[in-house]
Motif scaffolding. Structure first.
Motif, PDB file in Angstrom:
ATOM      1  N   UNK A  86       0.815  -1.205   0.026  1.00 16.09           N
ATOM      2  CA  UNK A  86      -0.029   0.054  -0.013  1.00 16.09           C
ATOM      3  C   UNK A  86       0.810   1.215  -0.017  1.00 16.09           C
ATOM      4  N   UNK A  87       1.727   1.362   0.749  1.00 14.19           N
ATOM      5  CA  UNK A  87       2.774   2.424   0.875  1.00 14.19           C
ATOM      6  C   UNK A  87       3.630   2.515  -0.651  1.00 14.19           C
ATOM      7  N   UNK A  88       3.949   1.502  -1.048  1.00  7.33           N
ATOM      8  CA  UNK A  88       4.675   1.680  -2.506  1.00  7.33           C
ATOM      9  C   UNK A  88       3.602   2.235  -3.382  1.00  7.33           C
ATOM     10  N   UNK A  89       2.432   1.760  -3.419  1.00  9.74           N
ATOM     11  CA  UNK A  89       1.393   2.148  -4.452  1.00  9.74           C
ATOM     12  C   UNK A  89       1.152   3.728  -4.263  1.00  9.74           C
ATOM     13  N   UNK A  91       3.378   5.727  -2.929  1.00 11.74           N
ATOM     14  CA  UNK A  91       4.382   6.397  -3.399  1.00 11.74           C
ATOM     15  C   UNK A  91       4.447   6.660  -4.976  1.00 11.74           C
ATOM     16  N   UNK A  92       4.112   5.391  -5.688  1.00 12.72           N
ATOM     17  CA  UNK A  92       4.045   5.395  -6.940  1.00 12.72           C
ATOM     18  C   UNK A  92       2.902   6.420  -7.607  1.00 12.72           C
ATOM     19  N   UNK A  93       1.844   6.369  -7.063  1.00 13.72           N
ATOM     20  CA  UNK A  93       0.795   7.172  -7.696  1.00 13.72           C
ATOM     21  C   UNK A  93       0.849   8.799  -7.228  1.00 13.72           C
ATOM     22  N   UNK A  94       1.380   9.001  -5.967  1.00 18.08           N
ATOM     23  CA  UNK A  94       1.271  10.312  -5.639  1.00 18.08           C
ATOM     24  C   UNK A  94       2.541  11.431  -5.372  1.00 18.08           C
ATOM     25  N   UNK A  95       3.716  10.505  -5.208  1.00 15.40           N
ATOM     26  CA  UNK A  95       4.770  11.109  -4.569  1.00 15.40           C
ATOM     27  C   UNK A  95       5.962  10.922  -5.401  1.00 15.40           C
ATOM     28  N   UNK A 187       3.731   8.014 -20.412  1.00 17.61           N
ATOM     29  CA  UNK A 187       3.293   7.998 -19.189  1.00 17.61           C
ATOM     30  C   UNK A 187       2.797   6.860 -18.537  1.00 17.61           C
ATOM     31  N   UNK A 188       1.741   6.329 -19.207  1.00 13.37           N
ATOM     32  CA  UNK A 188       1.182   5.019 -18.593  1.00 13.37           C
ATOM     33  C   UNK A 188       2.173   3.997 -18.332  1.00 13.37           C
ATOM     34  N   UNK A 189       3.085   3.891 -18.861  1.00  9.77           N
ATOM     35  CA  UNK A 189       4.032   2.929 -18.589  1.00  9.77           C
ATOM     36  C   UNK A 189       4.528   2.768 -17.311  1.00  9.77           C
ATOM     37  N   UNK A 190       4.475   3.991 -16.653  1.00 12.93           N
ATOM     38  CA  UNK A 190       5.074   4.221 -15.406  1.00 12.93           C
ATOM     39  C   UNK A 190       3.901   4.059 -14.299  1.00 12.93           C
ATOM     40  N   UNK A 191       2.809   3.704 -14.523  1.00  7.18           N
ATOM     41  CA  UNK A 191       1.848   3.168 -13.603  1.00  7.18           C
ATOM     42  C   UNK A 191       1.837   1.606 -13.275  1.00  7.18           C
ATOM     43  N   UNK A 192       2.744   0.816 -13.856  1.00  5.16           N
ATOM     44  CA  UNK A 192       2.772  -0.540 -13.772  1.00  5.16           C
ATOM     45  C   UNK A 192       3.989  -0.838 -12.768  1.00  5.16           C
ATOM     46  N   UNK A 193       3.206  -1.410 -11.525  1.00  2.92           N
ATOM     47  CA  UNK A 193       4.213  -1.885 -10.492  1.00  2.92           C
ATOM     48  C   UNK A 193       5.533  -2.298 -10.904  1.00  2.92           C
ATOM     49  N   UNK A 194       6.663  -2.190 -10.398  1.00  2.00           N
ATOM     50  CA  UNK A 194       7.980  -2.936 -10.589  1.00  2.00           C
ATOM     51  C   UNK A 194       8.503  -2.634 -11.904  1.00  2.00           C
ATOM     52  N   UNK A 195       7.544  -2.925 -12.967  1.00  2.00           N
ATOM     53  CA  UNK A 195       8.138  -2.498 -14.325  1.00  2.00           C
ATOM     54  C   UNK A 195       8.568  -1.198 -14.535  1.00  2.00           C
ATOM     55  N   UNK A 196       7.718  -0.215 -13.889  1.00  2.00           N
ATOM     56  CA  UNK A 196       8.119   1.195 -14.028  1.00  2.00           C
ATOM     57  C   UNK A 196       9.440   1.602 -13.440  1.00  2.00           C
TER      58      UNK A 196
END
Length: 378
Positions: A86-89, A91-95, A187-196
């Motif tokens: 949850x923290x990771x997501x 961080x990815x989405x907002x930070x 930009x959508x590529x950076x919405x995929x966890x780990x792959x980004x």
């Protein structure tokens, strides 16, 4: 007794005819698997280990999205890890704004031997035409787009080809000291966890206007690489052709002028040869569906095929065909924050002339099997 001879003769003829028909039938295998095997060119058992590692490197990247997605879902099935995920997501989405601010390039990751095997698979290399002083920013325009590099296997990441230009695996940093290249993607590529995170470690960033500006403002030597033709050009990618979507692509020209960044055309010979694509000429239903898909999702789906892991002519892996990216001479651009449309078109014409010069200079060396000449279709 004499009447029996003709009958014997008839029996002999019937038997020979029957044997002939049976021999023809025996040529056609009854087993469908056997019929398929007859048309598939399988890889021999004895293959050098180096070539196997090259193939595995390309295959691994081809399914990297699947690997990272499955890994993330597996971690989601472990309840004790939910707070960390949850923290990771969050961080990815907002930070984390790295995709818009130059990424998190890792020299260690980019110099892994994995990428050397990757580049040697085709093999992929580049040819340097001129030095690039590290006292200014640069905008590399990459052509052509290629059939599949934006979707099923690579989902908008042309690393199968660009890796030869932008990573240490082929000596880019030694050839152009002080130049810090950043490949740009959706930009959508950076919405995929780990792959980004893999993309960011490679120096890949968002292709948004703000991202381009942030990178080019970072200082002398900063550079961005844009695959100019985009999804529209991928639909025209076929072996032996070089049909470019370029005349309406003015955005990267304008960005270069606004930041005083020299433009560097890059033409990748062999880019369109590593996959075959099904017919999809303009006016067909297939073409209309592909363009509709592009308008909705931002990328398109060329219907392509290549080779497989264990055969040479059936699968979704690229063919082993030489790729040479010729990095042309820089086009000096005077900085102007608000360029006129006439100035943009003037610089674009210079860019097209340099790109055409690259093609005419090297086509007989690197495009010997071409079916037609360079063609700017749009």
């Amino acid at each position: 007794m004499s009447e029996l001879k003709p009958a014997g003769t008839l029996t002999s003829v019937s038997t020979s005819s029957l044997m002939e028909h049976l021999s023809k039938l025996s040529v056609t295998p009854r087993n469908p698997v056997a019929a398929l095997q007859a048309n598939v060119n399988f890889v021999p058992a004895q293959i050098p280990m180096k070539r196997r590692l090259q193939m595995l490197a390309v295959a691994g990247w081809s399914v990297m999205i699947v690997i990272t997605t499955v890994a993330f879902l597996l971690l989601c099935s472990i309840p004790p890890l939910w707070p960390f995920l949850a923290i990771y997501l969050i961080w990815v989405r907002f930070l984390d704004n790295s995709p818009e601010h130059g990424g998190r390039m890792s020299s260690w990751f980019r110099s892994l031997r994995y990428w050397k095997y990757f580049a040697d698979y085709y093999p992929a290399s580049f040819l340097k035409e001129a030095d690039l002083p590290a006292d200014r920013p640069y905008v590399f325009g990459y052509h052509p787009h290629g059939a599949p590099v934006k979707l099923v296997l690579h989902f908008t990441i042309p690393l199968t080809e660009i890796v030869k230009e932008s990573l240490e695996s082929t000596g880019f940093s030694k050839a152009f000291p002080g130049i810090k290249p950043h490949l740009l993607t959706l930009t959508t590529n950076f919405n995929m966890p780990f792959y980004r995170d893999i993309l960011l470690a490679l120096g890949v960033c968002s292709v948004s206007k703000q991202s381009c500006s942030n990178i080019l403002k970072a200082g002398p030597g900063s550079a961005i690489t844009i695959v100019v033709g985009g999804a529209a050009e991928s639909l025209s990618a076929r072996p032996g052709t070089a049909d470019l979507t370029l005349r309406r692509r003015l955005g990267f020209i304008k960005v270069a002028i606004q930041h005083g960044a020299d433009l560097v055309p890059v033409f990748s010979f062999g880019e369109n040869d590593i996959y075959e694509q099904m017919p999809n000429e303009k006016g067909t239903t297939v073409y209309a569906l592909q363009r509709k898909f592009q308008s909705v999702f931002g990328f398109t789906l060329p219907l392509f095929h290549g080779r497989g892991l264990l055969n040479y002519n059936l699968g979704l892996m690229p063919y082993r065909r030489r790729i040479v990216a010729v990095i042309g001479r820089p086009i000096h651009v005077e900085k102007c924050e608000k360029p006129t449309i006439e100035e943009v078109h003037r610089v674009q014409q210079m860019y097209i002339e340099e790109l055409t010069r690259i093609w005419n200079t090297y086509k007989d060396e690197f495009a010997k099997t071409r079916l037609r000449e360079l063609n700017i279709i749009d």
